[in-house]
Motif scaffolding. Structure first.
Motif, PDB file in Angstrom:
ATOM      1  N   GLU A  73     -23.273 -12.762 -28.284  1.00  0.00           N
ATOM      2  CA  GLU A  73     -22.191 -13.114 -27.376  1.00  0.00           C
ATOM      3  C   GLU A  73     -21.586 -11.836 -26.825  1.00  0.00           C
ATOM      4  O   GLU A  73     -22.049 -10.724 -27.131  1.00  0.00           O
ATOM      5  CB  GLU A  73     -21.130 -13.955 -28.080  1.00  0.00           C
ATOM      6  N   ALA A  74     -20.524 -11.959 -26.030  1.00  0.00           N
ATOM      7  CA  ALA A  74     -19.962 -10.803 -25.339  1.00  0.00           C
ATOM      8  C   ALA A  74     -19.466  -9.736 -26.302  1.00  0.00           C
ATOM      9  O   ALA A  74     -19.728  -8.543 -26.111  1.00  0.00           O
ATOM     10  CB  ALA A  74     -18.834 -11.254 -24.408  1.00  0.00           C
ATOM     11  N   ALA A  76     -24.443 -17.929 -27.154  1.00  0.00           N
ATOM     12  CA  ALA A  76     -22.991 -17.968 -27.272  1.00  0.00           C
ATOM     13  C   ALA A  76     -22.504 -19.403 -27.416  1.00  0.00           C
ATOM     14  O   ALA A  76     -21.918 -19.991 -26.508  1.00  0.00           O
ATOM     15  CB  ALA A  76     -22.348 -17.303 -26.068  1.00  0.00           C
ATOM     16  N   GLY A  83     -26.976  -8.382 -24.004  1.00  0.00           N
ATOM     17  CA  GLY A  83     -26.072  -8.614 -22.889  1.00  0.00           C
ATOM     18  C   GLY A  83     -26.039  -7.418 -21.957  1.00  0.00           C
ATOM     19  O   GLY A  83     -26.777  -6.444 -22.141  1.00  0.00           O
ATOM     20  N   HIS A 115     -20.094 -13.456 -16.377  1.00  0.00           N
ATOM     21  CA  HIS A 115     -21.036 -14.533 -16.037  1.00  0.00           C
ATOM     22  C   HIS A 115     -20.356 -15.892 -15.919  1.00  0.00           C
ATOM     23  O   HIS A 115     -20.961 -16.838 -15.417  1.00  0.00           O
ATOM     24  CB  HIS A 115     -22.187 -14.583 -17.056  1.00  0.00           C
ATOM     25  N   SER A 170     -14.960 -16.662 -24.601  1.00  0.00           N
ATOM     26  CA  SER A 170     -16.086 -16.147 -23.824  1.00  0.00           C
ATOM     27  C   SER A 170     -17.279 -17.093 -23.817  1.00  0.00           C
ATOM     28  O   SER A 170     -18.281 -16.806 -23.179  1.00  0.00           O
ATOM     29  CB  SER A 170     -16.522 -14.788 -24.390  1.00  0.00           C
ATOM     30  N   ARG A 171     -17.180 -18.208 -24.540  1.00  0.00           N
ATOM     31  CA  ARG A 171     -18.269 -19.179 -24.577  1.00  0.00           C
ATOM     32  C   ARG A 171     -17.930 -20.363 -23.674  1.00  0.00           C
ATOM     33  O   ARG A 171     -16.770 -20.727 -23.501  1.00  0.00           O
ATOM     34  CB  ARG A 171     -18.491 -19.702 -26.002  1.00  0.00           C
ATOM     35  N   ARG A 172     -18.970 -21.002 -23.150  1.00  0.00           N
ATOM     36  CA  ARG A 172     -18.739 -22.155 -22.271  1.00  0.00           C
ATOM     37  C   ARG A 172     -17.992 -23.275 -22.992  1.00  0.00           C
ATOM     38  O   ARG A 172     -17.110 -23.920 -22.410  1.00  0.00           O
ATOM     39  CB  ARG A 172     -20.072 -22.679 -21.735  1.00  0.00           C
ATOM     40  N   GLU A 175     -25.813 -14.472 -23.645  1.00  0.00           N
ATOM     41  CA  GLU A 175     -25.060 -15.700 -23.393  1.00  0.00           C
ATOM     42  C   GLU A 175     -25.817 -16.956 -23.826  1.00  0.00           C
ATOM     43  O   GLU A 175     -25.216 -18.003 -24.061  1.00  0.00           O
ATOM     44  CB  GLU A 175     -24.693 -15.806 -21.916  1.00  0.00           C
TER      45      GLU A 175
END
Length: 390
Positions: free
Chosen positions: A14-15, A60, A42, A234, A199-201, A57
């Protein structure tokens, strides 16, 4: 002919992991200029020369139900990495955070003779202590970001080194609020709230509208408030579109990245539980921690928790030094109320902010080490060993 440098397999999920991995990769390349790295990466890792077979991502995802929705894709990526690296073994595998993905992969690679390192110890002290057995099987060495972790892991027969937290070296001890505000075009005398919904959907899906509704509540109480929302690049366009479709659009400024600048500029942050809470603490800013996930994921997560806190600042302090509003408690009205409480100008509120700032300054000092140098020193014996013949 130039000698071949070490070849690394790396996975950051993840980020925040991407940033940690990039810092480490930079230090490793200074020690081994011809080093090559590839795997799940990333943009920060790619900027350091890591080849991304898949973007970070794609991993993530947080929460049991959310993982199930992406299970086939995630397992497919892990199987492909395993097959590729067992066929053409790297000199070292480094998994950065993302333990549910990295530890099973590391266990298979280690069994095949590939040395393995996990950067960021799984928080067995907070939840899922049964993972200690898998860590022992999967990892030659664990790089720990908190000082109490090596002794805890040693109790389970796991080699580990405290390397400090890279964020403590990147974030200044005395953040420059005025410079950050000038860079963002914010007035010096306007109260600023930073909104960090994750930072995750899945985090965005569960928290963004709650945070925006909370911003509306706060603006009704204090019309002068300004809001900044740093969005991971993103997801920036999708987040900006959602903000534009709400009544909060006129008050909330969506940034492309720039989370550290937003935290330096703000007076208080409303932040999703995760690494961003530690970043906020290192910027010595008051915060309200929030989280919301699918009800089944929440029920399963609660059963695995060993401590009453979920936010890193509270876990590290061993106390509720900042409010946590989780699941049903994370209503817009409650989020607004707790956030505005940090902006109160009464004597007790001022004392509360000063005490919190002192506590966070001490935490910063504890976590600040030459992380990259310590990590490279711990990794070097494994790189010298290289893959075993099995």
């Amino acid at each position: 002919m130039q000698p071949r440098g070490p070849r690394l397999g790396m996975v950051a999920g993840e980020a925040s992991g991407d940033v940690l991995a990039a810092e480490l990769l930079c230090g490793l390349r200074q020690r081994w200029p011809a080093l090559a790295a590839a795997g799940v990466a990333g943009p920060a890792m790619q900027a350091q020369g890591c080849t991304a077979w898949w973007p970070s991502e794609r991993l993530a995802v947080r929460g049991y139900v959310e993982v199930l929705r992406h299970y086939a894709e995630i397992v497919g990526i892990r199987r492909a990495l395993r097959a590729r690296w067992l066929h053409d073994r790297p000199d070292l595998f480094i998994g950065v955070d993302a333990p549910d993905f990295n530890l099973p992969l590391a266990a298979d690679l280690r069994a095949a003779g590939v040395p393995t390192v996990q950067f960021v110890a799984p928080a067995i002290w907070a939840w899922r202590p049964e993972r200690a057995a898998l860590i022992r099987r999967a990892c030659d060495h664990v790089l720990c970001v908190f000082p109490f972790e090596p002794a805890l892991l040693a109790e389970h027969g796991i080699a580990a080194t405290f390397v400090g937290h890279p964020l403590a070296a990147v974030i200044p001890r005395q953040p420059d609020r005025a410079a950050a505000r000038a860079a963002l075009g914010l007035p010096a005398d306007t109260p600023v709230v930073a909104l960090l919904p994750g930072s995750r959907r899945a985090e965005i899906a569960h928290l963004l509208l709650r945070f925006l509704a909370a911003a509306q509540h706060m603006r009704r109480e204090q019309p002068r408030l300004a809001f900044v929302l740093p969005a991971v690049p993103h997801l920036h366009d999708a987040i900006a579109a959602q903000v534009a479709a709400t009544p909060a659009a006129t008050a909330v400024r969506v940034l492309r990245g720039q989370s550290h600048r937003a935290l330096a500029a703000c007076d208080v942050a409303l932040v999703a539980s995760g690494t961003a809470t530690l970043e906020t603490a290192l910027f010595q800013r008051p915060m309200v921690i929030a989280y919301h996930m699918h009800p089944l994921s929440w029920w399963l997560t609660r059963r695995k928790m060993r401590q009453p806190w979920v936010g890193l600042p509270n876990i590290l302090a061993g106390d509720f030094v900042v409010p946590e509003l989780l699941q049903e408690a994370a209503t817009p009205a409650a989020l607004a109320r707790e956030t505005l409480a940090w902006l109160d100008e009464g004597d007790s509120a001022r004392a509360r902010r000063a005490a919190l700032q002192a506590r966070f300054a001490a935490l910063h000092q504890t976590l600040q080490r030459d992380t990259v140098a310590l990590a490279v020193r711990a990794i070097e014996p494994l790189l010298q060993r290289g893959p075993a013949v099995v």
